[in-house]
Motif scaffolding. Sequence first.
Motif, PDB file in Angstrom:
ATOM      1  N   PRO A  94      34.574  48.029  41.878  1.00  0.00           N
ATOM      2  CA  PRO A  94      34.645  47.331  43.219  1.00  0.00           C
ATOM      3  C   PRO A  94      35.239  46.037  43.496  1.00  0.00           C
ATOM      4  O   PRO A  94      35.724  45.544  44.062  1.00  0.00           O
ATOM      5  N   SER A  95      34.602  45.153  42.334  1.00  0.00           N
ATOM      6  CA  SER A  95      35.121  43.708  42.323  1.00  0.00           C
ATOM      7  C   SER A  95      36.282  43.443  41.279  1.00  0.00           C
ATOM      8  O   SER A  95      36.922  42.357  41.871  1.00  0.00           O
ATOM      9  N   PHE A  96      36.651  44.124  40.578  1.00  0.00           N
ATOM     10  CA  PHE A  96      37.965  43.758  39.613  1.00  0.00           C
ATOM     11  C   PHE A  96      38.918  44.550  39.927  1.00  0.00           C
ATOM     12  O   PHE A  96      40.130  44.185  39.608  1.00  0.00           O
ATOM     13  N   GLY A  97      38.711  45.760  40.504  1.00  0.00           N
ATOM     14  CA  GLY A  97      40.029  46.593  40.960  1.00  0.00           C
ATOM     15  C   GLY A  97      40.004  47.965  40.019  1.00  0.00           C
ATOM     16  O   GLY A  97      39.605  47.810  38.970  1.00  0.00           O
ATOM     17  N   SER A  98      40.886  48.969  40.766  1.00  0.00           N
ATOM     18  CA  SER A  98      40.992  50.294  39.703  1.00  0.00           C
ATOM     19  C   SER A  98      41.828  49.967  38.463  1.00  0.00           C
ATOM     20  O   SER A  98      41.696  50.976  37.604  1.00  0.00           O
ATOM     21  N   ARG A  99      42.239  48.788  38.353  1.00  0.00           N
ATOM     22  CA  ARG A  99      43.030  48.434  37.175  1.00  0.00           C
ATOM     23  C   ARG A  99      42.220  46.993  36.547  1.00  0.00           C
ATOM     24  O   ARG A  99      42.328  47.138  35.103  1.00  0.00           O
ATOM     25  N   SER A 104      29.280  29.334  40.147  1.00  0.00           N
ATOM     26  CA  SER A 104      30.613  28.699  40.686  1.00  0.00           C
ATOM     27  C   SER A 104      31.388  30.180  40.813  1.00  0.00           C
ATOM     28  O   SER A 104      32.314  30.191  41.665  1.00  0.00           O
ATOM     29  N   ALA A 105      31.297  31.030  39.735  1.00  0.00           N
ATOM     30  CA  ALA A 105      32.206  32.140  39.869  1.00  0.00           C
ATOM     31  C   ALA A 105      31.842  32.784  41.030  1.00  0.00           C
ATOM     32  O   ALA A 105      32.841  33.527  41.752  1.00  0.00           O
ATOM     33  N   GLY A 106      30.541  33.133  41.453  1.00  0.00           N
ATOM     34  CA  GLY A 106      30.168  33.729  42.654  1.00  0.00           C
ATOM     35  C   GLY A 106      30.798  33.098  43.835  1.00  0.00           C
ATOM     36  O   GLY A 106      31.299  33.518  44.712  1.00  0.00           O
ATOM     37  N   LEU A 107      30.680  31.528  43.939  1.00  0.00           N
ATOM     38  CA  LEU A 107      31.236  31.045  44.920  1.00  0.00           C
ATOM     39  C   LEU A 107      32.642  31.127  45.105  1.00  0.00           C
ATOM     40  O   LEU A 107      33.273  31.536  46.458  1.00  0.00           O
ATOM     41  N   LEU A 108      33.587  31.080  44.092  1.00  0.00           N
ATOM     42  CA  LEU A 108      34.908  31.211  43.695  1.00  0.00           C
ATOM     43  C   LEU A 108      35.338  32.506  44.378  1.00  0.00           C
ATOM     44  O   LEU A 108      36.277  32.834  45.261  1.00  0.00           O
ATOM     45  N   HIS A 109      34.547  33.402  43.929  1.00  0.00           N
ATOM     46  CA  HIS A 109      34.760  35.165  44.236  1.00  0.00           C
ATOM     47  C   HIS A 109      34.640  35.265  45.927  1.00  0.00           C
ATOM     48  O   HIS A 109      35.471  35.809  46.542  1.00  0.00           O
ATOM     49  N   CYS A 133      28.725  38.288  35.862  1.00  0.00           N
ATOM     50  CA  CYS A 133      27.369  38.547  36.802  1.00  0.00           C
ATOM     51  C   CYS A 133      27.556  38.089  38.058  1.00  0.00           C
ATOM     52  O   CYS A 133      27.208  38.681  38.968  1.00  0.00           O
ATOM     53  N   GLY A 134      27.868  36.809  38.155  1.00  0.00           N
ATOM     54  CA  GLY A 134      27.947  35.936  39.429  1.00  0.00           C
ATOM     55  C   GLY A 134      29.262  36.583  40.436  1.00  0.00           C
ATOM     56  O   GLY A 134      28.753  36.947  41.474  1.00  0.00           O
ATOM     57  N   ILE A 135      30.244  37.129  39.787  1.00  0.00           N
ATOM     58  CA  ILE A 135      31.079  38.021  40.694  1.00  0.00           C
ATOM     59  C   ILE A 135      30.446  39.083  41.034  1.00  0.00           C
ATOM     60  O   ILE A 135      30.455  39.611  42.400  1.00  0.00           O
ATOM     61  N   GLY A 160      43.823  54.381  46.492  1.00  0.00           N
ATOM     62  CA  GLY A 160      42.490  54.011  46.407  1.00  0.00           C
ATOM     63  C   GLY A 160      41.915  52.727  47.099  1.00  0.00           C
ATOM     64  O   GLY A 160      42.782  51.684  47.196  1.00  0.00           O
ATOM     65  N   THR A 161      40.708  52.731  47.447  1.00  0.00           N
ATOM     66  CA  THR A 161      40.290  51.552  48.164  1.00  0.00           C
ATOM     67  C   THR A 161      40.303  50.200  47.330  1.00  0.00           C
ATOM     68  O   THR A 161      40.325  49.081  47.838  1.00  0.00           O
ATOM     69  N   TYR A 162      39.869  50.673  46.106  1.00  0.00           N
ATOM     70  CA  TYR A 162      39.864  49.368  45.092  1.00  0.00           C
ATOM     71  C   TYR A 162      40.961  49.102  44.419  1.00  0.00           C
ATOM     72  O   TYR A 162      41.227  48.716  43.273  1.00  0.00           O
ATOM     73  N   ARG A 163      42.212  49.367  45.009  1.00  0.00           N
ATOM     74  CA  ARG A 163      43.678  49.194  44.570  1.00  0.00           C
ATOM     75  C   ARG A 163      43.842  47.737  44.593  1.00  0.00           C
ATOM     76  O   ARG A 163      44.624  47.059  43.697  1.00  0.00           O
ATOM     77  N   PHE A 164      43.448  47.054  45.500  1.00  0.00           N
ATOM     78  CA  PHE A 164      43.856  45.666  45.688  1.00  0.00           C
ATOM     79  C   PHE A 164      45.198  45.321  45.387  1.00  0.00           C
ATOM     80  O   PHE A 164      46.100  46.081  46.088  1.00  0.00           O
ATOM     81  N   VAL A 165      45.781  44.509  44.560  1.00  0.00           N
ATOM     82  CA  VAL A 165      47.318  44.071  44.522  1.00  0.00           C
ATOM     83  C   VAL A 165      47.374  44.642  42.809  1.00  0.00           C
ATOM     84  O   VAL A 165      47.006  44.012  41.756  1.00  0.00           O
ATOM     85  N   GLY A 166      48.273  45.987  43.008  1.00  0.00           N
ATOM     86  CA  GLY A 166      48.531  46.594  41.543  1.00  0.00           C
ATOM     87  C   GLY A 166      47.333  46.824  40.894  1.00  0.00           C
ATOM     88  O   GLY A 166      47.373  47.025  39.546  1.00  0.00           O
ATOM     89  N   GLY A 167      46.199  46.935  41.568  1.00  0.00           N
ATOM     90  CA  GLY A 167      44.942  47.605  40.727  1.00  0.00           C
ATOM     91  C   GLY A 167      44.210  46.284  40.433  1.00  0.00           C
ATOM     92  O   GLY A 167      43.189  46.817  39.747  1.00  0.00           O
ATOM     93  N   PHE A 168      44.588  45.290  40.534  1.00  0.00           N
ATOM     94  CA  PHE A 168      43.806  44.029  40.080  1.00  0.00           C
ATOM     95  C   PHE A 168      43.369  43.086  41.596  1.00  0.00           C
ATOM     96  O   PHE A 168      44.091  42.997  42.497  1.00  0.00           O
ATOM     97  N   ASN A 169      41.869  42.697  41.390  1.00  0.00           N
ATOM     98  CA  ASN A 169      41.708  41.824  42.555  1.00  0.00           C
ATOM     99  C   ASN A 169      41.827  40.518  42.170  1.00  0.00           C
ATOM    100  O   ASN A 169      41.140  39.937  41.361  1.00  0.00           O
ATOM    101  N   PRO A 170      42.788  39.864  42.781  1.00  0.00           N
ATOM    102  CA  PRO A 170      43.000  38.480  42.664  1.00  0.00           C
ATOM    103  C   PRO A 170      41.724  37.340  42.686  1.00  0.00           C
ATOM    104  O   PRO A 170      41.785  36.586  41.871  1.00  0.00           O
ATOM    105  N   ALA A 171      40.866  37.742  43.545  1.00  0.00           N
ATOM    106  CA  ALA A 171      39.656  36.982  43.913  1.00  0.00           C
ATOM    107  C   ALA A 171      38.930  37.059  42.596  1.00  0.00           C
ATOM    108  O   ALA A 171      38.445  35.869  42.194  1.00  0.00           O
ATOM    109  N   SER A 172      38.677  38.276  42.132  1.00  0.00           N
ATOM    110  CA  SER A 172      37.569  38.297  40.993  1.00  0.00           C
ATOM    111  C   SER A 172      38.285  37.473  39.613  1.00  0.00           C
ATOM    112  O   SER A 172      37.753  36.898  38.896  1.00  0.00           O
TER     113      SER A 172
END
Lengths: 60, 479
Positions: free
Chosen positions: B107-112, B456-461, B379-381, B406-418
């Motif tokens: 859910p946080s990093f994406g389907s890829r 900081s990782a949690g805040l950035l995410h 863990c923060g993310i 898929g819902t967790y596809r994001f951009v090409g399977g990767f979540n840019p935020a994480s």
Amino acid sequence: MTGTEPKRAARGAQAELERRIAALESVAGQGGDLDAASIAWLLALGVALPAIVLTIGWFL
Amino acid sequence: MVPVKAAIAAERVACPDLGGEAADKTAWPLLKGERNWGSWRLGVALATAAAATWCYLIGESVGYYLGFRQGACALFGGSMIGMMIVTFATLPICIRFGVDSLASTKPSFGSRGWVVPAVMQQLSVVGWNSVLLIFFAKSATQLLIAMHALPPGGSALVVPGTVLLACLLVFVFLQKGAHGLDRIARVLVAHVLVGVWMLYILVTHRWAELVGAVPVSASPDRVWNYTTGIEIGIISLLSWWPYIGAMVRMAPDGRRAAIPVMIGMGMPVPLLSLIGIAGVLVLKVSDPAEWLRTVGGTAYGIVALLFVAAANLGTASAGVYAAAIGLRHVPLLERVPWPALLLITIAPVAAVGLFIPELFFAHFSALLGFVGMAFAPLCGIQITDYYLLRRRRIDIRALYTAGPQGTYRFVGGFNPASLIAMAGGCAVYCALLDPVSYKSHWPYDITTASLPALVSAGLLHALATCLIVKPMGKGGYIP
């Protein structure tokens, strides 16, 4: 092994995964999340207890 | 308690399409009926996994900077904080859906994007297992030399041979999947008590020396020493991230898992690490097979070696099991037979033991630093994503949907935020503490490095999700 067997196995696996996902989509099929008591225990053992131990350790 | 054979039979009946594989040998979500580990059973399995000879190396690392009593407090406090962080990050998704740690990152990093934590998991498990099995091989060699069964310097073949034997045993133990792990845990958990006995021996025989011992690498800055002890505790327990999901998914709910995790997995490490602190302070060596021989003769040395064997085999088995389940997420390995998957998982550890046994062992502190740098931001993310951004809403179907729908596809399977958050968290960690040289910069002395990296990782995410991902309508976040 014939060529149809891997395909049949793949279909069977997909059906089994689907069955599991369908069961877990309902809240009743899911495991219980951390409840308030569990979170309280986690905070007690992961924040309060370390705070006490670290304070004691600092003054040793 | 459900008898093990009956449980396995029940699973095979429940999973007729798995081609003979029980569900606990796949990365598929486990159903409620298959998750039959109660609190006690989970606690035993976790304690067996946690109590290993890395505790001596962790204790040794702390013993360089702090005395016995202060080191014990710093390590205990840091360890419990680290355990709580890992628990909040992984346990909710793993326990609700019966999935492993890696699936909980989708859910946080994406389907890829889950390949990022997957690589971290495999590196971490290979690194730790190499340390454990080589430690066992070295202890065996030293004992054989002390018993005159081996000439001094005759370890050239013993170390790789012992590592291979240990790999073979792990392979055999895990033929039964999680149930094999459960079986060996019930036997090997006794080693925790042996560890407490070893600590008692050292403390009672050398107490006066112990409390008066001066740590050899202590900094003139008392705050820095104490913070470093806490940091080592935190990052040592962050090492449990790759392991925890594969085991807690065998429990039915969070209520029955929270306390066993904190006590069974969190407490054995600081407790047994006291052996390492005491050993390095008094005898300048953390290996109990060596110092127990010094204190009590060869008989004590043999007991210590048996302890090392039991402890490391249990933990290595847990690590290999978790890594194998993680590899099931790779489409090519999804349907590989379980024994073949185990061989693929064990092979890198065997290769390290055969060809470069000194490398991981000599760079233990760097391994710890890598774990802190990698898993604190992760863990923060996860915590931010699950509790703050998703408000605990997870789409189980999307965890197993890799395609564009898929819902967790994001951009090409990767979540840019994480990915941004991960890079930012790692950068913050390295800016505060060099994971190789341990050179630190302000405000490390008062904050540690892992906690700011996590925050900081949690805040950035959160920030990147709100500014980039949500406006794109990606990820299934609540608008």
